[in-house]
Write a protein that holds these residues in place. Structure first.
Motif: not given
Length: 326
Positions: A288-306
């Protein structure tokens, strides 16, 4: 009432602030992962780091959910209010699922094959797919052959990547037995060493979990569903990927395309993170906490921007229409 105090004007003035907040959330999340993702000497991540990444992810999905519900409440949304209701509900369920996983894993120290959080995640995929379908279906897509080929290519690429991840994980999970070297077998066996009796070491006592008894019973009841839940995750990822590809092609041009491009990128980020997660879990290498996990919050950020871009474009469009009529 002055013109600057109208709801439309207030919405326009809040758009740069909300866009900046979403981008700032994404930048802070990326920096947090880059600066502190290195595990400690024992190979595990410190508790404060796990708490930080969970708060960043949960906060991002809650923020994106609120922005989608704002579109649902608005009567000026061009894409349809129900579209944003289902997407917002999906993001809310995803945030609740992450909350449950944080409580199960970090607070109670449990790692069940299936937990209550998995069902919130599965329902989030269903709601997200429903919202994105509602955005595409009423459009009566008249795609060209090349556009359909792109959609089919994205779907096939996703299926092949899923199969590759599954096969690679299955091969990595197999630990081959170490064959005895022929040269070693040909040598004379050394004389047996005197047997040394190791000192008796008391067996470690398993630390009792602080989880309530009903949680342990629930985990035991859900454990047989592990294979089915894993399959549902793969199907959910594939459906979201195909819908995201369709959105990307169908809304490539035009005034309202920007928001749906962002939604498609959000779905791609979710798919990328889920593929990394599936591989790591199946090979037993997940930390838990690997660097690729950043794509999960990135997904939420792009949903919010949309959601923010959709709201701004819809409000400005209605205002321009009224001006032309005047």
């Amino acid at each position: 009432m002055s013109k600057s105090s109208t709801p439309s004007s207030a919405s326009s003035s809040s758009t740069p602030l909300l866009v900046g907040a979403c981008i700032a959330w994404g930048v802070v999340t990326l920096l947090f992962f880059l600066l502190f993702t290195a595990p400690g000497e024992d190979g595990a991540q410190p508790t404060w780091f796990l708490l930080g990444i969970n708060l960043l992810e949960i906060g991002a999905f809650f923020l994106a959910s609120v922005l989608c519900f704002r579109n649902w409440r608005s009567t000026q949304i061009v894409s349809g209010r129900n579209v944003w209701f289902w997407i917002g509900l999906g993001l809310l369920f995803y945030a609740l699922g992450t909350v449950l996983f944080f409580i199960w894993g970090t607070i109670w120290g449990l790692d069940p094959a299936v937990s209550l959080g998995d069902f919130f995640y599965i329902f989030s995929y269903i709601f997200l797919a429903a919202g994105m379908f509602k955005a595409v279906l009423p459009r009566r897509l008249n795609l060209e052959v090349s556009q359909w080929l792109i959609v089919v290519g994205i779907g096939l690429g996703g299926i092949l990547l899923t199969i590759f991840v599954s096969l690679a994980a299955a091969e990595a999970a197999v630990v081959p037995g170490a064959p005895a070297p022929a040269l070693y077998l040909a040598q004379e066996a050394p004389p047996p060493a005197p047997e040394v009796v190791p000192p008796a070491v008391p067996e470690p006592v398993a630390e009792a979990s602080s989880a309530p008894s009903w949680v342990l019973q629930l985990d035991s009841l859900l454990e047989p569903l592990a294979d089915g839940v894993g399959l549902l995750y793969l199907i959910g990822d594939m459906v979201l990927l195909i819908i995201a590809g369709t959105l990307l092609v169908a809304f490539w041009g035009g005034r309202y395309s920007q928001s749906w491009k962002l939604i498609a990128i959000a779905a791609f980020c979710l798919y990328i993170a889920d593929m990394f997660f599936a591989y790591a879990v199946n090979t037993g290498t997940y930390i838990e906490g690997s660097l690729w996990e950043v794509f999960w919050p990135f997904s939420a950020v792009f949903f919010g921007l949309g959601a923010v871009v959709e709201h701004a474009v819809s409000v400005n469009s209605r205002r321009s229409t009224r001006r032309r009529r005047g």
